[in-house]
Design a protein around this motif. Structure first.
Motif, PDB file in Angstrom:
ATOM      1  N   LEU A 441       0.838  -1.182   0.000  1.00  0.00           N
ATOM      2  CA  LEU A 441       0.000   0.000   0.000  1.00  0.00           C
ATOM      3  C   LEU A 441       0.878   1.238   0.000  1.00  0.00           C
ATOM      4  O   LEU A 441       1.864   1.310   0.729  1.00  0.00           O
ATOM      5  N   ALA A 442       0.504   2.214  -0.829  1.00  0.00           N
ATOM      6  CA  ALA A 442       1.352   3.383  -1.015  1.00  0.00           C
ATOM      7  C   ALA A 442       0.697   4.681  -0.568  1.00  0.00           C
ATOM      8  O   ALA A 442       1.391   5.673  -0.401  1.00  0.00           O
ATOM      9  N   GLY A 443      -0.590   4.710  -0.383  1.00  0.00           N
ATOM     10  CA  GLY A 443      -1.213   5.963   0.003  1.00  0.00           C
ATOM     11  C   GLY A 443      -2.705   5.965  -0.190  1.00  0.00           C
ATOM     12  O   GLY A 443      -3.335   4.927  -0.403  1.00  0.00           O
ATOM     13  N   LYS A 444      -3.271   7.137  -0.088  1.00  0.00           N
ATOM     14  CA  LYS A 444      -4.711   7.279  -0.267  1.00  0.00           C
ATOM     15  C   LYS A 444      -5.006   8.443  -1.196  1.00  0.00           C
ATOM     16  O   LYS A 444      -4.213   9.386  -1.324  1.00  0.00           O
ATOM     17  N   GLN A 445      -6.169   8.359  -1.786  1.00  0.00           N
ATOM     18  CA  GLN A 445      -6.587   9.396  -2.714  1.00  0.00           C
ATOM     19  C   GLN A 445      -8.055   9.671  -2.480  1.00  0.00           C
ATOM     20  O   GLN A 445      -8.868   8.759  -2.505  1.00  0.00           O
TER      21      GLN A 445
END
Length: 527
Positions: A441-445
């Motif tokens: 997982l790399a982040g949220k948008q």
């Protein structure tokens, strides 16, 4: 050159063909055009592409690379139902140079007429109307095509398409530099282009008329039946002789003759030609009903063949398991957003290149089905053989320059009809990225989009997993998705693929491969 590349018969690859170019897998050879070899390829999401390679001698010409990139950027300004989208192109300094566009499984007008003869009169009228619309879109963007010819017209199922504008200029400039000669298909050049090499909007109108003569008769207006004529003779006729319009539908003769005037100032504009055609019965939108039966069968075969090749292509390696929930909270809380509402058959887009339609059964489902964020796909990182390397979690990670919070806003779609596409106001996006290896997982948008009149929140929030690491872009996959407003009746599907391009030290560019949403931002800025 996409007459062959856009829809010609495919050939199997041989030992001389690379396995990939620019990170895109090569599936078959589509042909060869003025720029170089053309291949069938695909994106990571399974979208078919026509990948055109640039011949080495063109790439060595001083200034070609700069012109090539400039003309591609210019062509991206033209967005219409009659043009194919540029999806990607080679970074500066990469060899071989290449260009990836949407693949259209259709024959060019040149190919079709050569094998099946002229089009029926009603189909010619419809073709004329559609190509006037195409030129109107090009000219409306402040550009001129300068290479309108039968091989640059694809007989697509929904409408004919005019391809390769802009790209021809870069090649033409290089050849002028090398030889001082005139470039293009001699039988379709305007007199000013044939004599002086320069051409603008009136030259496109001249070339359009010559193409329509070819569609109706099987030969150009300055050729003769069963004649093999040299390029110099054709150029002389274009400049000094009157066109031959024998066999052209009578209703079209006066109009085409005015378009073929030697003096550019005496020719009508593309818009005026379209208006006159409408009075003669040639209207845009009628092409699908007037496609010859043999062409319908041909299109079906080409489409099935392309789909089989794309479907049989090896898929990307399996992604590593998600392993970073602890850093961001439970996956069900989400780490990203889908885009804003666009629905039914209405085409929406993130920013530049191509818009894809999505469908649904009810308004909420329609909104959510196309609430999808796709960002520009610029590949890189091939190994020495030109093939994309296998993922390596130890080195394939998100660079530190990408981490942080990025924000942007678009205008929404306040003038939409509210039925097939939601009326929305300001469309805001917040993208948060943290360090991550491929597969993590790399982040949220998060997208926030309000419906005009109700203020209902229609945005979605998604968890993004890092799928691929490339030279200037990152590919993300949405592993979870939910409405930004938990109380809203909006369905947010997971599994979308997103690609983000670093366009500057503090900006991310948003492209539009996939099911885009209208009114979205085109750029995100570091906060």
């Amino acid at each position: 050159m996409q007459g062959r590349e856009g829809g010609g018969g495919v050939e199997l690859l041989d030992g001389a063909d690379p396995g990939a170019v620019g990170g895109y897998p090569l599936l078959a050879r589509l042909g060869e055009g003025g720029m170089g070899l053309v291949y069938l390829s695909r994106t990571v999401s399974g979208r078919p592409l026509a990948l055109k390679t640039v011949r080495a001698e063109l790439g060595r010409d001083p200034g070609f690379e700069e012109r090539f990139a400039r003309e591609i950027r210019n062509s991206d300004r033209v967005r219409s139902p009659w043009t194919v989208a540029v999806v990607d192109y080679s970074p500066v300094g990469q060899r071989p140079q290449w260009l990836a566009t949407e693949y259209v499984a259709a024959p060019s007008l040149a190919e079709w007429v050569q094998h099946h003869g002229p089009l029926p009169e009603q189909a010619v009228m419809a073709l004329a109307a559609e190509l006037c619309g195409a030129l109107g879109a090009v000219h409306g963007a402040g550009l001129a095509h300068r290479d309108v010819k039968p091989s640059n017209v694809l007989l697509g199922r929904r409408s004919p398409l005019l391809i390769d504008f802009g790209i021809a200029r870069a090649v033409e400039d290089s050849r002028h530099t090398q030889t001082g000669g005139v470039i293009g298909s001699p039988g379709y050049l305007s007199p000013e282009q044939a004599s002086a090499g320069g051409s603008g909007e009136p030259g496109d109108v001249f070339s359009l008329a010559a193409v329509l003569v070819y569609a109706a008769t099987g030969i150009g207006p300055f050729s003769r039946p069963s004649e093999e004529v040299s390029a110099p003779v054709l150029l002389y006729r274009i400049v000094h002789e009157e066109p031959v319009l024998d066999g052209v539908p009578a209703a079209l003769v006066p109009l085409l003759r005015s378009c073929l005037a030697k003096d550019p100032q005496q020719r009508p504009t593309a818009h005026a030609v379209g208006a006159l055609l409408e009075r003669l019965g040639g209207r845009t939108g009628t092409w699908p009903q007037l496609v010859p039966e043999a062409l319908e069968r041909d299109l079906a075969v080409r489409e099935a063949q392309a789909q089989a090749l794309v479907s049989d292509a090896p898929q990307s390696p399996p992604q590593a398991p998600v392993s970073r929930e602890a850093a961001y909270g439970p996956a069900t809380e989400g780490l990203g957003t889908a885009g804003p509402p666009a629905s039914g058959s209405v085409r929406g887009r993130w920013s530049g290149r191509t818009a894809w339609a999505a469908a649904g059964a009810i308004a909420a489902a329609l909104i959510a089905t196309t609430a999808t964020l796709f960002l520009k796909h610029l590949p890189g990182g091939e190994d020495a053989s030109g093939r994309r390397p296998s993922p390596s979690p130890t080195v394939a990670s998100l660079p530190a320059s990408w981490t942080g919070t990025w924000v942007g806003a678009g205008p929404g779609t306040p003038s939409a009809d509210g039925v097939t596409q939601a009326r929305t106001g300001r469309f805001a996006v917040t993208l948060t990225l943290d360090s991550a290896r491929r597969g993590d997982l790399a982040g949220k948008q998060v997208s926030r989009v309000t419906e005009v009149g109700t203020d209902r929140e229609l945005g979605c929030t998604e968890a993004l997993r890092l799928g691929e690491v490339r030279r200037t872009s990152m590919v993300f996959e949405a592993v979870t998705s939910h409405p930004t407003d938990r109380s809203a009746a909006v369905s947010c599907p997971k599994g979308n693929v997103y690609v983000v391009t670093m366009t500057g030290p503090d900006t991310l560019g948003l492209g539009d491969e996939g099911a885009q949403s209208a009114g979205a931002p085109t750029t995100l800025t570091r906060r």
